[in-house]
Design a protein around this motif. Structure first.
Motif, mmCIF file in Angstrom:
data_model
loop_
_atom_site.group_PDB
_atom_site.id
_atom_site.type_symbol
_atom_site.label_atom_id
_atom_site.label_comp_id
_atom_site.label_asym_id
_atom_site.label_seq_id
_atom_site.Cartn_x
_atom_site.Cartn_y
_atom_site.Cartn_z
ATOM 1 N N ASP B 16 42.589 49.568 60.840
ATOM 2 C CA ASP B 16 43.518 48.433 60.976
ATOM 3 C C ASP B 16 43.353 47.794 62.354
ATOM 4 O O ASP B 16 43.215 48.498 63.357
ATOM 5 N N SER B 38 55.198 40.224 64.544
ATOM 6 C CA SER B 38 54.196 39.987 63.514
ATOM 7 C C SER B 38 53.545 38.623 63.687
ATOM 8 O O SER B 38 52.349 38.471 63.458
ATOM 9 N N ASN B 41 50.994 39.022 66.174
ATOM 10 C CA ASN B 41 49.881 39.769 65.593
ATOM 11 C C ASN B 41 48.999 38.868 64.737
ATOM 12 O O ASN B 41 47.782 38.907 64.831
ATOM 13 N N ILE B 42 49.642 38.056 63.901
ATOM 14 C CA ILE B 42 48.892 37.197 62.990
ATOM 15 C C ILE B 42 48.080 36.163 63.765
ATOM 16 O O ILE B 42 46.923 35.907 63.462
ATOM 17 N N LEU B 48 43.725 34.176 59.887
ATOM 18 C CA LEU B 48 45.049 34.522 59.364
ATOM 19 C C LEU B 48 46.130 33.553 59.818
ATOM 20 O O LEU B 48 47.177 33.441 59.196
ATOM 21 N N LYS B 52 50.537 32.217 58.751
ATOM 22 C CA LYS B 52 51.660 32.667 59.557
ATOM 23 C C LYS B 52 53.014 32.331 58.921
ATOM 24 O O LYS B 52 53.900 33.181 58.833
ATOM 25 N N ALA B 55 53.644 34.448 55.930
ATOM 26 C CA ALA B 55 53.933 35.835 56.294
ATOM 27 C C ALA B 55 55.354 35.970 56.815
ATOM 28 O O ALA B 55 56.091 36.877 56.423
ATOM 29 N N THR B 87 53.963 46.396 58.606
ATOM 30 C CA THR B 87 52.964 45.321 58.491
ATOM 31 C C THR B 87 51.639 45.888 58.975
ATOM 32 O O THR B 87 51.586 46.645 59.949
ATOM 33 N N ASN B 89 47.239 44.899 59.259
ATOM 34 C CA ASN B 89 46.168 43.926 59.089
ATOM 35 C C ASN B 89 44.823 44.620 59.187
ATOM 36 O O ASN B 89 44.601 45.446 60.066
ATOM 37 N N TYR B 94 46.576 40.714 55.241
ATOM 38 C CA TYR B 94 47.827 41.058 55.916
ATOM 39 C C TYR B 94 48.727 41.717 54.892
ATOM 40 O O TYR B 94 48.966 41.168 53.821
ATOM 41 N N GLN B 180 46.255 37.220 51.760
ATOM 42 C CA GLN B 180 44.892 37.005 52.251
ATOM 43 C C GLN B 180 44.496 35.560 52.035
ATOM 44 O O GLN B 180 45.087 34.867 51.215
#
Lengths: 126, 367
Positions: B16, B38, B41-42, B48, B52, B55, B87, B89, B94, B180
């Motif tokens: 991950d 998150s 992170n995204i 990705l 966002k 998500a 969560t 990735n 994700y 995805q």
């Protein structure tokens, strides 16, 4: 007189307001910047110049909520630099504020107090 | 939780890029911070960032499900039994999962809704959505059905779910969705992180009283939301602000150490941090890669710290505090000295050689 040194605080950086005109010297908030040296070195350089011709009375106030170990090292550098004021014959003192139930900040204050020669008072906030 | 727990988790999530596991009470404040984290992170994953909004939306739905179902369970039970949120990735996938207690007599109804939702295609889902909006049907409890329909619509995938027995009256309800980019939907991804992973992680976290596990890049920007979540959690765990601050401090020092000294992989300083608690103590585990040529120095420093008494540690601390700042040496280990002064047990640490360049460093701290 000398330019003011000001830095707006943020989540991980303290607010710094050093204003010789108004005779205000305050550090407030949290301090754990990503690049401590980049953040503190300009302030220390400013202080090097300030201590050449300081105000009659400099009163430095700390109102910190949290700081990391590297910030602690730079706080010591600030205090160490300000000790030079004592040699000029002018006056300087420090107030270190802490919340009544916050032994973290209280203990840190006591440590700095024991490590430097500037008059240093710990002030409990109720 | 002991030092080996770090590797137990690391081993299961090593491919991950990012992984956040949370076992605790889900409040609005925590919800916001988890979404903020998150989001960050995204943003850091190529391909990705377009997802966002989706998500964040899906996460918010998960949390609302948790909170809504939680309301049906009395407060005493709620406090004892933590909800779960995850969560992850990897590649351009994700994954979002959550777990919360539901009353057993409601399982049939939830399952029926899920079966309906999973049997429909895109257009049928839209029709159902509009129907439910108008008629307030398929769910007795304020639109829980709508949330599930929206989750299926936004993810464009079937909802994965499962129920795990908790006691006579309640079960854990887990659900998981994979997000995805549309051009790369592959069936095989469900085998990479099956929903059973979520159950295994949650079980381990409950057994060992772990609140948060985060694996990822520990740049300052990403540690700020982690720290907020920790700070929030600490407030509910500790009565005195002193012990709260002590724990917070150690976490800041560890995360910043990883960020500064960790082995850099494409400029990222990857690490894992675990926060757990026992009755009267708080436990912090961290793990990260370091260059082999830094191992000896760090090992010696830690061994030295463990030999020193509280008084000697204080002296050592002062000597480092008073040393003039040297950009080469930075803090010269002052962070770890400060940590050692605050722990209730010696520091436990381990170095595992991975290859010719790097080792995996783990540390276990009890406050």
């Amino acid at each position: 007189m000398f330019e003011r040194y000001f830095c707006e605080g943020s989540e991980d950086k303290p607010k710094i307001d050093f204003n010789p005109h108004k005779n205000i010297f305050e550090i407030t908030g949290n301090s754990f910047p990503e690049e401590s040296s980049k953040f503190f070195i300009p302030l220390i350089q400013w202080l090097e110049v300030y201590t050449l011709n300081p105000n009659e009375q400099t009163h430095l106030i700390f109102r910190l909520d949290y700081f990391n170990s590297l910030s602690g090292k730079f706080i010591y550098e600030i205090l160490f630099t300000l000790q030079k004021v004592l040699q000029t014959g002018k006056k300087i003192n420090i107030s270190w504020y802490f919340n009544a139930d916050d032994t973290f900040i209280e203990e840190k204050g006591e440590e700095f107090k024991s490590a430097i020669e500037i008059p240093f008072e710990l002030v409990q906030i109720q | 939780m002991d030092i080996n727990t770090t590797y137990w988790f690391y081993d299961r999530i090593k491919t991950d890029n990012l992984c956040l596991l949370y076992n605790g009470v889900i409040s609005d404040e925590i919800t916001n911070k988890l979404i903020e984290l998150s989001d960050y992170n995204i943003n850091n994953v190529e391909g990705l960032s377009k997802m966002k909004k989706k998500a964040s939306f899906l996460m918010a739905e998960c949390f609302q499900n948790i909170i809504r179902h939680g309301e049906m369970i009395n407060d005493l039970e709620k406090n004892k039994n933590n909800s779960f949120f995850l969560t992850r990735n990897w590649d351009d996938i994700y994954c979002i999962a959550s777990g919360n207690l539901v009353v057993k007599k409601n399982i049939r109804k939830i399952e029926d809704q899920l079966k309906v939702v999973n049997s429909l295609n895109k257009d049928e889902l839209r029709d159902l959505y509009l129907h439910v909006l108008e008629h307030h049907e398929i769910s007795g409890k304020g639109g829980a059905g709508l949330g599930l329909i929206e989750m299926a619509r936004k993810s464009g995938q079937k909802l994965q779910y499962t129920f795990e027995d908790f006691d006579k009256y309640m079960s854990y309800f887990y659900n998981q969705i994979l997000l995805q980019s549309e051009d790369s939907i592959k069936e095989s991804h469900t085998t990479h992180a099956p929903i059973s992973d979520a159950i295994i992680f949650h079980k381990k976290m409950k057994e060992e009283n772990i609140l948060v596990v985060q694996k990822g890049d520990f740049a300052q920007e990403s540690i700020l939301p982690v720290l907020k979540i920790v700070d929030n959690n600490l407030k509910s765990v500790f009565k005195s602000s002193s012990s709260k601050k002590k724990v917070f401090h150690i976490i800041v020092e560890l995360l910043q150490n990883i960020s500064k000294h960790g082995f850099k992989n494409q400029k990222m300083s990857e690490g894992i941090i675990l926060l757990g608690k026992s009755e009267s103590t708080y436990i912090i585990n961290a793990g990260n890669f370091i260059e082999n040529n830094k191992v000896e120095e760090l090992k010696n420093h830690l061994q030295d710290l463990n030999k020193l008494s509280i008084e000697n540690l204080k002296e050592f601390y002062f000597s480092k505090l008073k040393e003039r700042y040297d950009p080469e040496k930075r803090g010269a280990g002052i962070g770890l000295i400060d940590i050692a002064r605050r722990t209730s047990e010696p520091l436990v640490f381990n170095f595992e050689k991975i290859d010719n360049d790097k080792s995996f460093f783990t540390i276990h701290i009890v406050v």
